[in-house]
Design a protein around this motif. Sequence first.
Motif, PDB file in Angstrom:
ATOM      1  N   ASN A 206       0.509  36.281  19.546  1.00 39.85           N
ATOM      2  CA  ASN A 206       0.448  35.366  18.400  1.00 39.85           C
ATOM      3  C   ASN A 206       0.460  36.187  17.129  1.00 39.85           C
ATOM      4  N   SER A 207       1.548  36.124  16.377  1.00 43.68           N
ATOM      5  CA  SER A 207       1.618  36.803  15.090  1.00 43.68           C
ATOM      6  C   SER A 207       0.774  36.030  14.090  1.00 43.68           C
ATOM      7  N   PRO A 208       0.482  36.632  12.908  1.00 47.24           N
ATOM      8  CA  PRO A 208      -0.280  35.900  11.900  1.00 47.24           C
ATOM      9  C   PRO A 208       0.343  34.533  11.624  1.00 47.24           C
ATOM     10  N   LEU A 209      -0.492  33.524  11.495  1.00 45.89           N
ATOM     11  CA  LEU A 209      -0.002  32.163  11.300  1.00 45.89           C
ATOM     12  C   LEU A 209       0.160  31.856   9.823  1.00 45.89           C
ATOM     13  N   SER A 234      -4.251  35.041  13.695  1.00 44.38           N
ATOM     14  CA  SER A 234      -3.975  34.265  14.896  1.00 44.38           C
ATOM     15  C   SER A 234      -5.052  34.551  15.937  1.00 44.38           C
ATOM     16  N   HIS A 235      -4.948  33.899  17.094  1.00 46.68           N
ATOM     17  CA  HIS A 235      -5.907  34.131  18.174  1.00 46.68           C
ATOM     18  C   HIS A 235      -5.885  35.595  18.619  1.00 46.68           C
ATOM     19  N   SER A 236      -4.700  36.228  18.607  1.00 42.20           N
ATOM     20  CA  SER A 236      -4.575  37.609  19.081  1.00 42.20           C
ATOM     21  C   SER A 236      -5.391  38.583  18.249  1.00 42.20           C
ATOM     22  N   GLU A 337      -2.363  25.076  14.955  1.00 42.59           N
ATOM     23  CA  GLU A 337      -2.576  25.825  13.729  1.00 42.59           C
ATOM     24  C   GLU A 337      -3.791  25.333  12.956  1.00 42.59           C
ATOM     25  N   THR A 340      -6.913  26.828  14.168  1.00 45.45           N
ATOM     26  CA  THR A 340      -7.008  28.244  13.829  1.00 45.45           C
ATOM     27  C   THR A 340      -7.475  28.413  12.393  1.00 45.45           C
ATOM     28  N   SER A 344     -10.994  30.255  11.689  1.00 41.72           N
ATOM     29  CA  SER A 344     -10.944  31.505  10.917  1.00 41.72           C
ATOM     30  C   SER A 344     -11.735  31.391   9.623  1.00 41.72           C
TER      31      SER A 344
END
Length: 396
Positions: A206-209, A234-236, A337, A340, A344
């Motif tokens: 997951n890249s930055p959202l 992201s989750h990653s 999203e 997230t 965050s």
Amino acid sequence: MPAQNKLSHELKQNIQELERVLSGSITDADLPPSIEKKSERMEAAIAKAKSVTADCNNVDKKLRQIFDLTEDEANFHMKQSAFLYGLAVQTMPKNHHCLSMRLTVEYFRDDSFDQELTEKYSDPTLQHYIIFSGNVIASSVVINSTVMHAMDSMNQVFHVLTDGQNYYAMKHWFLRNAFRDAVVQVLNIDHLIQDYSDKTTLPHLNSPLEFRISFYNSGNYQQCMIEQYLSIFSHSHYLLSEIFKNLEKVVVLDDDVVVRQDLSTLGNLNMGQKVMGAVQICSVRLGQLKRYLGENSFNKKSCSWMSGLNVIDLVRWRELGISETYWKLVKNMSMEEESTVLASMLTFQDLIYALDSEWIVSGLGHDYGISIQSIKKAAVLHYNGNMKPWLELGIR
């Protein structure tokens, strides 16, 4: 017109007959002998129609029908255009995709791999930069621009986290290209996610959202709708403390940034008891995001923050259990999203160290109104938004 139904029927019939004849003819010689009679009947019907006085109400009714049909057609094309635009910005350009495939093939053809400097990868005394990306060229631009503006590239270590599909292409590219004295480590996050499967069920990188938010801004005289792109972890990202267990402080860069100044001073930044250094966006406060954050308790006056350039104190991160807090928040949420953004923002509430706004200028991928002065002053240019610089629809 109800009183002229017979005439309307006659006109339609004549039009259809002529269309059938003309559609099967290319030259005048192809026309059948009956064309003259059909034309005469058509001319007679048109003459009758011209002699009929049209009621203004009927004209008005017909014009409204045409307007409604045109409006429906315009709405359809607008929706289709928006869909195709959304598809275009999410698709990797063909030449980039072909490059990745070619690099993958070359990786397996080449059996002489360079020796990797594994001892540097876990040395906490060096400057460590993290990039989540599946784009070879974009990652290379971030690393190259960072290295070219560094006072001393000998101490720089870059960790590129990518997915299994792009892993070998990334590996080959960064083994075959030198970035002054810096070293680059490429990690396959698909394997790492399997190692930490107790924390997440994510099957891929997951890249930055980038999340487009909209809210009303109340001024003195009028209320206007404001739209803004928020770039969020992201989750990653919440696996960082476990993936890099030996590191104490890292700088996280999105793959849509270009670095224009030396970033080495960020490694010595004293953030006190804060966990992360980020540029805050005080034009968007948490109170304005209530419809995204729900009924959870939060300080409405707190500024939102952006990814792109982030300094993370991993020691403090582990002490406060940031990852555990995040996963607890998303445990009962859908993996979308909005959840997230919610998790965050709440996880890092009161734990953000505000970086000077001149460190990074965001919006180059959607905002046409950014001043040249702001761009010249910024250490990092962030192309967040739909119009990425590697796409043809990017802002010139």
